[in-house]
Write a protein that holds these residues in place. Structure first.
Motif, PDB file in Angstrom:
ATOM      1  N   LEU A 118      -3.034  46.575  51.046  1.00  0.00           N
ATOM      2  CA  LEU A 118      -3.282  45.717  49.896  1.00  0.00           C
ATOM      3  C   LEU A 118      -4.769  45.672  49.556  1.00  0.00           C
ATOM      4  O   LEU A 118      -5.151  45.768  48.399  1.00  0.00           O
ATOM      5  N   THR A 119      -5.606  45.575  50.565  1.00  0.00           N
ATOM      6  CA  THR A 119      -7.049  45.555  50.356  1.00  0.00           C
ATOM      7  C   THR A 119      -7.507  46.825  49.640  1.00  0.00           C
ATOM      8  O   THR A 119      -8.323  46.767  48.708  1.00  0.00           O
ATOM      9  N   ALA A 120      -6.975  47.957  50.050  1.00  0.00           N
ATOM     10  CA  ALA A 120      -7.326  49.225  49.390  1.00  0.00           C
ATOM     11  C   ALA A 120      -6.871  49.209  47.928  1.00  0.00           C
ATOM     12  O   ALA A 120      -7.600  49.671  47.041  1.00  0.00           O
ATOM     13  N   LEU A 121      -5.688  48.661  47.659  1.00  0.00           N
ATOM     14  CA  LEU A 121      -5.203  48.579  46.280  1.00  0.00           C
ATOM     15  C   LEU A 121      -6.087  47.684  45.419  1.00  0.00           C
ATOM     16  O   LEU A 121      -6.319  47.977  44.248  1.00  0.00           O
ATOM     17  N   LEU A 122      -6.566  46.599  46.005  1.00  0.00           N
ATOM     18  CA  LEU A 122      -7.379  45.649  45.248  1.00  0.00           C
ATOM     19  C   LEU A 122      -8.727  46.215  44.842  1.00  0.00           C
ATOM     20  O   LEU A 122      -9.422  45.631  44.016  1.00  0.00           O
ATOM     21  N   GLU A 123      -9.080  47.356  45.387  1.00  0.00           N
ATOM     22  CA  GLU A 123     -10.319  48.033  45.008  1.00  0.00           C
ATOM     23  C   GLU A 123     -10.102  49.043  43.879  1.00  0.00           C
ATOM     24  O   GLU A 123     -11.059  49.630  43.395  1.00  0.00           O
ATOM     25  N   ARG A 124      -8.844  49.218  43.465  1.00  0.00           N
ATOM     26  CA  ARG A 124      -8.503  50.214  42.443  1.00  0.00           C
ATOM     27  C   ARG A 124      -8.294  49.557  41.081  1.00  0.00           C
ATOM     28  O   ARG A 124      -7.388  48.746  40.919  1.00  0.00           O
ATOM     29  N   LYS A 125      -9.095  49.935  40.105  1.00  0.00           N
ATOM     30  CA  LYS A 125      -8.944  49.381  38.760  1.00  0.00           C
ATOM     31  C   LYS A 125      -7.598  49.743  38.149  1.00  0.00           C
ATOM     32  O   LYS A 125      -7.020  48.961  37.385  1.00  0.00           O
ATOM     33  N   ASP A 126      -7.085  50.930  38.475  1.00  0.00           N
ATOM     34  CA  ASP A 126      -5.801  51.344  37.906  1.00  0.00           C
ATOM     35  C   ASP A 126      -4.645  50.475  38.431  1.00  0.00           C
ATOM     36  O   ASP A 126      -3.623  50.332  37.759  1.00  0.00           O
ATOM     37  N   PHE A 127      -4.805  49.866  39.597  1.00  0.00           N
ATOM     38  CA  PHE A 127      -3.775  48.972  40.124  1.00  0.00           C
ATOM     39  C   PHE A 127      -3.646  47.742  39.229  1.00  0.00           C
ATOM     40  O   PHE A 127      -2.542  47.343  38.851  1.00  0.00           O
ATOM     41  N   TYR A 128      -4.776  47.141  38.860  1.00  0.00           N
ATOM     42  CA  TYR A 128      -4.741  45.970  37.983  1.00  0.00           C
ATOM     43  C   TYR A 128      -4.189  46.332  36.608  1.00  0.00           C
ATOM     44  O   TYR A 128      -3.426  45.567  36.012  1.00  0.00           O
ATOM     45  N   LYS A 129      -4.579  47.483  36.110  1.00  0.00           N
ATOM     46  CA  LYS A 129      -4.074  47.935  34.806  1.00  0.00           C
ATOM     47  C   LYS A 129      -2.556  48.086  34.863  1.00  0.00           C
ATOM     48  O   LYS A 129      -1.848  47.665  33.954  1.00  0.00           O
ATOM     49  N   MET A 130      -2.059  48.671  35.963  1.00  0.00           N
ATOM     50  CA  MET A 130      -0.621  48.827  36.123  1.00  0.00           C
ATOM     51  C   MET A 130       0.066  47.463  36.205  1.00  0.00           C
ATOM     52  O   MET A 130       1.100  47.249  35.576  1.00  0.00           O
ATOM     53  N   LEU A 131      -0.520  46.511  36.957  1.00  0.00           N
ATOM     54  CA  LEU A 131       0.067  45.170  37.050  1.00  0.00           C
ATOM     55  C   LEU A 131       0.134  44.511  35.674  1.00  0.00           C
ATOM     56  O   LEU A 131       1.133  43.868  35.334  1.00  0.00           O
ATOM     57  N   ASP A 132      -0.903  44.683  34.873  1.00  0.00           N
ATOM     58  CA  ASP A 132      -0.944  44.083  33.537  1.00  0.00           C
ATOM     59  C   ASP A 132       0.073  44.705  32.589  1.00  0.00           C
ATOM     60  O   ASP A 132       0.610  44.028  31.716  1.00  0.00           O
ATOM     61  N   GLN A 133       0.334  45.979  32.757  1.00  0.00           N
ATOM     62  CA  GLN A 133       1.213  46.688  31.825  1.00  0.00           C
ATOM     63  C   GLN A 133       2.658  46.789  32.300  1.00  0.00           C
ATOM     64  O   GLN A 133       3.541  47.133  31.510  1.00  0.00           O
ATOM     65  N   ALA A 134       2.919  46.475  33.551  1.00  0.00           N
ATOM     66  CA  ALA A 134       4.271  46.636  34.100  1.00  0.00           C
ATOM     67  C   ALA A 134       5.279  45.770  33.353  1.00  0.00           C
ATOM     68  O   ALA A 134       5.027  44.602  33.067  1.00  0.00           O
ATOM     69  N   GLN A 135       6.401  46.368  33.062  1.00  0.00           N
ATOM     70  CA  GLN A 135       7.493  45.666  32.398  1.00  0.00           C
ATOM     71  C   GLN A 135       8.586  45.250  33.376  1.00  0.00           C
ATOM     72  O   GLN A 135       9.462  44.462  33.026  1.00  0.00           O
ATOM     73  N   SER A 136       8.523  45.802  34.589  1.00  0.00           N
ATOM     74  CA  SER A 136       9.556  45.487  35.577  1.00  0.00           C
ATOM     75  C   SER A 136       8.990  45.561  36.989  1.00  0.00           C
ATOM     76  O   SER A 136       7.969  46.225  37.238  1.00  0.00           O
ATOM     77  N   ALA A 137       9.680  44.899  37.900  1.00  0.00           N
ATOM     78  CA  ALA A 137       9.301  44.923  39.315  1.00  0.00           C
ATOM     79  C   ALA A 137       9.387  46.337  39.865  1.00  0.00           C
ATOM     80  O   ALA A 137       8.575  46.734  40.705  1.00  0.00           O
ATOM     81  N   SER A 138      10.335  47.098  39.387  1.00  0.00           N
ATOM     82  CA  SER A 138      10.514  48.456  39.902  1.00  0.00           C
ATOM     83  C   SER A 138       9.295  49.331  39.634  1.00  0.00           C
ATOM     84  O   SER A 138       8.967  50.204  40.438  1.00  0.00           O
ATOM     85  N   GLU A 139       8.588  49.105  38.531  1.00  0.00           N
ATOM     86  CA  GLU A 139       7.380  49.869  38.239  1.00  0.00           C
ATOM     87  C   GLU A 139       6.310  49.605  39.300  1.00  0.00           C
ATOM     88  O   GLU A 139       5.623  50.533  39.737  1.00  0.00           O
ATOM     89  N   ILE A 140       6.177  48.367  39.699  1.00  0.00           N
ATOM     90  CA  ILE A 140       5.172  48.005  40.702  1.00  0.00           C
ATOM     91  C   ILE A 140       5.532  48.589  42.059  1.00  0.00           C
ATOM     92  O   ILE A 140       4.691  49.182  42.738  1.00  0.00           O
ATOM     93  N   ILE A 141       6.780  48.465  42.442  1.00  0.00           N
ATOM     94  CA  ILE A 141       7.224  48.993  43.735  1.00  0.00           C
ATOM     95  C   ILE A 141       7.110  50.513  43.745  1.00  0.00           C
ATOM     96  O   ILE A 141       6.679  51.107  44.737  1.00  0.00           O
ATOM     97  N   SER A 142       7.434  51.150  42.648  1.00  0.00           N
ATOM     98  CA  SER A 142       7.297  52.605  42.556  1.00  0.00           C
ATOM     99  C   SER A 142       5.841  53.023  42.717  1.00  0.00           C
ATOM    100  O   SER A 142       5.523  53.993  43.426  1.00  0.00           O
ATOM    101  N   TYR A 143       4.925  52.318  42.077  1.00  0.00           N
ATOM    102  CA  TYR A 143       3.494  52.592  42.192  1.00  0.00           C
ATOM    103  C   TYR A 143       3.063  52.508  43.657  1.00  0.00           C
ATOM    104  O   TYR A 143       2.392  53.395  44.171  1.00  0.00           O
ATOM    105  N   ILE A 144       3.464  51.432  44.328  1.00  0.00           N
ATOM    106  CA  ILE A 144       3.099  51.240  45.734  1.00  0.00           C
ATOM    107  C   ILE A 144       3.695  52.322  46.626  1.00  0.00           C
ATOM    108  O   ILE A 144       3.021  52.870  47.491  1.00  0.00           O
ATOM    109  N   ASN A 145       4.940  52.655  46.386  1.00  0.00           N
ATOM    110  CA  ASN A 145       5.629  53.653  47.208  1.00  0.00           C
ATOM    111  C   ASN A 145       5.079  55.058  47.028  1.00  0.00           C
ATOM    112  O   ASN A 145       5.217  55.899  47.915  1.00  0.00           O
ATOM    113  N   ASN A 146       4.446  55.323  45.881  1.00  0.00           N
ATOM    114  CA  ASN A 146       3.939  56.662  45.603  1.00  0.00           C
ATOM    115  C   ASN A 146       2.482  56.864  45.985  1.00  0.00           C
ATOM    116  O   ASN A 146       1.900  57.903  45.692  1.00  0.00           O
ATOM    117  N   LEU A 147       1.893  55.899  46.643  1.00  0.00           N
ATOM    118  CA  LEU A 147       0.497  56.043  47.083  1.00  0.00           C
ATOM    119  C   LEU A 147       0.417  56.866  48.345  1.00  0.00           C
ATOM    120  O   LEU A 147       1.264  56.910  49.160  1.00  0.00           O
TER     121      LEU A 147
END
Length: 147
Positions: A118-147
């Motif tokens: 989580l700490t590593a994610l919080l350093e990524r600007k694209d993570f916040y952008k994805m959180l702001d633009q996500a339309q569903s929980a699955s998008e967030i989980i997919s992002y995390i799973n694909n790291l």
């Protein structure tokens, strides 16, 4: 790892909250409903913040609410929530909070790798952008799973 402690049921997007207390309750509710915590755990988070201040606001716009395991952590988990409108917790440096990562840790070690992720994610600007633009929980989980 983070992907082992979160899932779509623990993600809430665009929560509406009047204040920091309501934001805590609403962001922790998925953990409660999933049987990861007891209601007493949420109350302990709020009581601790009232007693010690907004120590859970760990960086700009981000809160990591948590309490001691004995207050009702059943299973280690991390909930992910975004707020529709940011709220202030009283952290002069990092308010207002828009992203809440509610942590339940049932022991002292099982969640440490997930926190490192989580700490590593919080350093990524694209993570916040994805959180702001996500339309569903699955998008967030997919992002995390694909790291």
């Amino acid at each position: 790892m983070l992907k082992d402690l979160t899932n779509e049921k623990l993600v809430c997007l665009n929560i509406e909250a009047r204040d920091w207390k309501e934001a805590i309750y609403k962001s922790a509710e998925p953990l409660l409903l999933a049987g990861k915590i007891k209601k007493s755990y949420i109350e302990a988070i709020i009581n601790t913040i009232e007693e010690t201040g907004p120590y859970i606001v760990i960086t700009k716009n981000v809160a990591l609410p948590h309490a001691r395991a004995e207050y009702g952590a059943i299973e280690s988990a991390i909930g992910i929530a975004t707020l529709k409108k940011p709220v202030c917790f009283g952290s002069e440096e990092n308010d207002p909070v828009k992203y809440i990562f509610c942590l339940s840790a049932h022991d002292n070690t099982s969640h440490l790798m997930a926190l490192a992720d989580l700490t590593a994610l919080l350093e990524r600007k694209d993570f916040y952008k994805m959180l702001d633009q996500a339309q569903s929980a699955s998008e967030i989980i997919s992002y995390i799973n694909n790291l």
